[in-house]
Design a protein around this motif. Sequence first.
Motif, PDB file in Angstrom:
ATOM      1  N   LEU A 487       0.761  -1.124   0.117  1.00  0.00           N
ATOM      2  CA  LEU A 487       0.046   0.118   0.013  1.00  0.00           C
ATOM      3  C   LEU A 487       0.886   1.424   0.034  1.00  0.00           C
ATOM      4  O   LEU A 487       0.455   2.299  -0.747  1.00  0.00           O
ATOM      5  N   TRP A 488       2.048   1.128   0.791  1.00  0.00           N
ATOM      6  CA  TRP A 488       2.768   2.347   0.560  1.00  0.00           C
ATOM      7  C   TRP A 488       3.867   2.171  -0.427  1.00  0.00           C
ATOM      8  O   TRP A 488       4.587   3.328  -0.647  1.00  0.00           O
ATOM      9  N   ARG A 489       4.487   1.030  -0.325  1.00  0.00           N
ATOM     10  CA  ARG A 489       5.584   1.002  -1.157  1.00  0.00           C
ATOM     11  C   ARG A 489       5.406   1.202  -2.669  1.00  0.00           C
ATOM     12  O   ARG A 489       6.141   1.651  -3.619  1.00  0.00           O
ATOM     13  N   VAL A 490       4.237   0.700  -3.187  1.00  0.00           N
ATOM     14  CA  VAL A 490       3.601   0.836  -4.546  1.00  0.00           C
ATOM     15  C   VAL A 490       2.603   1.765  -4.821  1.00  0.00           C
ATOM     16  O   VAL A 490       2.483   2.931  -5.506  1.00  0.00           O
ATOM     17  N   ALA A 491       1.461   1.591  -4.113  1.00  0.00           N
ATOM     18  CA  ALA A 491       0.125   2.293  -4.194  1.00  0.00           C
ATOM     19  C   ALA A 491       0.405   3.809  -3.639  1.00  0.00           C
ATOM     20  O   ALA A 491       0.150   4.869  -4.518  1.00  0.00           O
ATOM     21  N   GLY A 492       1.030   3.791  -2.695  1.00  0.00           N
ATOM     22  CA  GLY A 492       1.317   5.088  -1.923  1.00  0.00           C
ATOM     23  C   GLY A 492       2.258   5.932  -2.933  1.00  0.00           C
ATOM     24  O   GLY A 492       1.980   7.190  -3.443  1.00  0.00           O
ATOM     25  N   LEU A 493       3.222   5.329  -3.379  1.00  0.00           N
ATOM     26  CA  LEU A 493       4.220   5.908  -4.330  1.00  0.00           C
ATOM     27  C   LEU A 493       3.517   6.158  -5.651  1.00  0.00           C
ATOM     28  O   LEU A 493       3.920   7.383  -6.169  1.00  0.00           O
ATOM     29  N   ARG A 494       2.623   5.322  -6.234  1.00  0.00           N
ATOM     30  CA  ARG A 494       1.899   5.621  -7.406  1.00  0.00           C
ATOM     31  C   ARG A 494       0.950   7.269  -7.278  1.00  0.00           C
ATOM     32  O   ARG A 494       0.854   7.903  -8.132  1.00  0.00           O
ATOM     33  N   VAL A 495       0.107   7.130  -5.750  1.00  0.00           N
ATOM     34  CA  VAL A 495      -0.487   8.386  -5.735  1.00  0.00           C
ATOM     35  C   VAL A 495       0.565   9.516  -5.582  1.00  0.00           C
ATOM     36  O   VAL A 495      -0.092  10.676  -5.970  1.00  0.00           O
ATOM     37  N   ALA A 496       1.524   9.376  -4.878  1.00  0.00           N
ATOM     38  CA  ALA A 496       2.530  10.258  -4.972  1.00  0.00           C
ATOM     39  C   ALA A 496       2.890  10.929  -6.194  1.00  0.00           C
ATOM     40  O   ALA A 496       3.022  12.377  -6.430  1.00  0.00           O
ATOM     41  N   ASN A 497       3.544  10.060  -7.021  1.00  0.00           N
ATOM     42  CA  ASN A 497       3.620  10.404  -8.246  1.00  0.00           C
ATOM     43  C   ASN A 497       2.436  11.025  -9.133  1.00  0.00           C
ATOM     44  O   ASN A 497       3.115  12.191  -9.705  1.00  0.00           O
ATOM     45  N   ALA A 498       1.320  10.373  -8.758  1.00  0.00           N
ATOM     46  CA  ALA A 498       0.114  10.989  -9.777  1.00  0.00           C
ATOM     47  C   ALA A 498      -0.113  12.529  -9.017  1.00  0.00           C
ATOM     48  O   ALA A 498      -0.156  13.385 -10.046  1.00  0.00           O
ATOM     49  N   CYS A 499       0.155  12.952  -7.724  1.00  0.00           N
ATOM     50  CA  CYS A 499      -0.130  14.236  -7.379  1.00  0.00           C
ATOM     51  C   CYS A 499       1.209  15.183  -7.911  1.00  0.00           C
ATOM     52  O   CYS A 499       0.840  16.269  -8.501  1.00  0.00           O
ATOM     53  N   LEU A 500       2.160  14.545  -7.894  1.00  0.00           N
ATOM     54  CA  LEU A 500       3.465  15.227  -8.692  1.00  0.00           C
ATOM     55  C   LEU A 500       3.142  15.636 -10.115  1.00  0.00           C
ATOM     56  O   LEU A 500       3.291  17.033 -10.518  1.00  0.00           O
ATOM     57  N   LYS A 501       2.591  14.624 -10.823  1.00  0.00           N
ATOM     58  CA  LYS A 501       2.140  14.938 -12.356  1.00  0.00           C
ATOM     59  C   LYS A 501       0.939  15.917 -12.312  1.00  0.00           C
ATOM     60  O   LYS A 501       1.370  16.866 -13.080  1.00  0.00           O
ATOM     61  N   GLY A 502       0.251  15.970 -11.356  1.00  0.00           N
ATOM     62  CA  GLY A 502      -0.998  16.812 -11.129  1.00  0.00           C
ATOM     63  C   GLY A 502      -0.328  18.478 -11.300  1.00  0.00           C
ATOM     64  O   GLY A 502      -0.779  19.194 -11.893  1.00  0.00           O
TER      65      GLY A 502
END
Lengths: 560, 81
Positions: A487-502
């Motif tokens: 949840l944090w090593r992959v999903a959390g990272l994806r959410v964080a990356n998506a936020c950065l992209k946003g």
Amino acid sequence: MTELVIPPALVLLSGALLIAITRGLLRNSVLLLAPLITLWAVWQIGDGVEVVGSFLGYEIQPVEGSAVRRLFATVFTLMALIGGLFAFRQARTAELAAAFAYAAGAVGVAFAGDLITMFLYWELMAIFSTVLVWCGGTPQARAAGIRYAIIHLLGGVILKVGIEGIVVHTGSVEIQPMLATNFDTWMVLIGILINTAAPPLSAWLADAYPASSPTGSVFLSAFTTKSAVLALILLFPGEGVLIWVGLYMIFYGIIYALLENDARRILAYSVVNQVGFMVCAVGIGTEMALNGAAAHAFAHIFYKALLFMSAGVVIYRTGKSRCSDLGGLFRTMPITTVCGIIGALAISSFPFTSGFTTKTLISVAAEHEGLVFVYFALMAASAGVFLHAGIKFPWFVFFQKDSGMRPKDAPWNMAAAMIICAAVCIGIGVFPEPFWALLPYPVDYVAYTPSKVLFYLQLLLFSGLAFFLLLPLMKRTLTISLDTDWLWRVAGLRVANACLKGFERLGVLVAGLKASLYDNAPRLTAVLNSTGALGRTWQIGTTALWIVVLLTLYVALYFL
Amino acid sequence: MDDNDHWLTRPASIRKLWIGFSAVLAMTVLAQLVIGIKGYFGVDSMFGFAAAFGFFSCVAMVLLAKAIGALLKRPEDYYHD
């Protein structure tokens, strides 16, 4: 008491400091003497509060003795001693010093009479266990150490929130039995459970322990989870939710260990499994169950250390830890093989090993309370332990196929440490009575009846049969198994990356708007300057008319 | 010394081990006729209960692990690509 009481944790902590700054023979004598002096100090502690002090205006009790506290402090100190013997010729000085400071934290928790002292030693353990993980020296160890530290600092914060709540609402910092009935006590319970590797944060254990050095995992397996079990015994005996948390941990450990390919990760999952038995016992909460939890913790520390030692020797000699790379090592490593098998039998509670005498205490305690489901779940789990640790570990590491490797057996110090642990495993199994005198409550229990031995022999040997019949289903694969840390090593990272992209897109959008603003500047100024629609001077009448229209609209909207 | 041909790895000895192991298994169950298991809940004193319970819980756990593994297994380098 008038005589001077020496806090055992401080003795061991001083030992850690000395180890860090000395070399050679001097360092080795500290490695031997510091635990011995600590052991002596542990047994000088009587029952009740022995040392008082004050900290930030609170009355604290840095040293409080009782039978169960002495029992845990003893086994923690013994493990520093035997771990030191196992590691002193192979491990770096930094690792040994960190391990001793870590052990000192565990001894400190064992004697902490108040929550503040407990918290301070708790954090000492978190810090030095992280250092120990880092001493693995690989990039994986560094990354796993950071993840480990984050989880434990988070656990520490949760524990601290609970402790402060209790202090504010009750005015007492004393360690005394409580139940999870309000926010404060829940926070304390959750903070402690994080250190037992309870769900949903179990993944840290199998992530960090196998990343440490071959010697480091021996120390890591002993202190954090077991000091948390002691904290549960002291603070939450009989807290019903622990029965279910414990059962979950038991089966989580079995299933993940069955899926695992890395030898040390198998052992790490079985730590969660075994601590599950103890957590469950604390949840049952009767005198017999608490005796069982304490006894099982003691026995577990030895056989688990023994298992990690045998795996450590294999990794030290071959540099490999995957089951798919190992096999056939029994030819040239007889001592390690035999010791590993003894540890595996003890963890499986095979008759005449320590696990048999201590684990049956827990299951019989469940039976006494009429917990039929829990009793049979524990039986099934005992079979499952034999499956995943009792046979799977030695089979895939030492037998299985011929890996072609012919490594040397253990160096003398490692062999000596393993033989001592194996002797304890068998000693407690064959002569449990002297050991029972150390338990917190009187033991009214006969470990060996022909009926009980036969029952366990059937249970375990037929589990063994199941293992060999199902061997084709257990072919090792080069895989890992996802856990909640996904949840944090992959999903959390994806959410964080998506936020950065946003944010990036937002930035582009704003830049575009700005550019178009500049492009349209001439037209805008045409509107805004003294001849434009918005910039020119209006007549009072026109302005008043606009105001009336706007106010009417506003009033109309207000009443709507 | 040739370690490749260890007696433990010869097919003949493995066959003997299986026979020996099966005999021990049979003995642990048959011993119940003589010794008798005093169960706690009635059902666990039945003949061969522990043997069957141990065997089938292990089968169930292996199959459960298989099913969960199908869902959760990933290549070793999953986390550091």
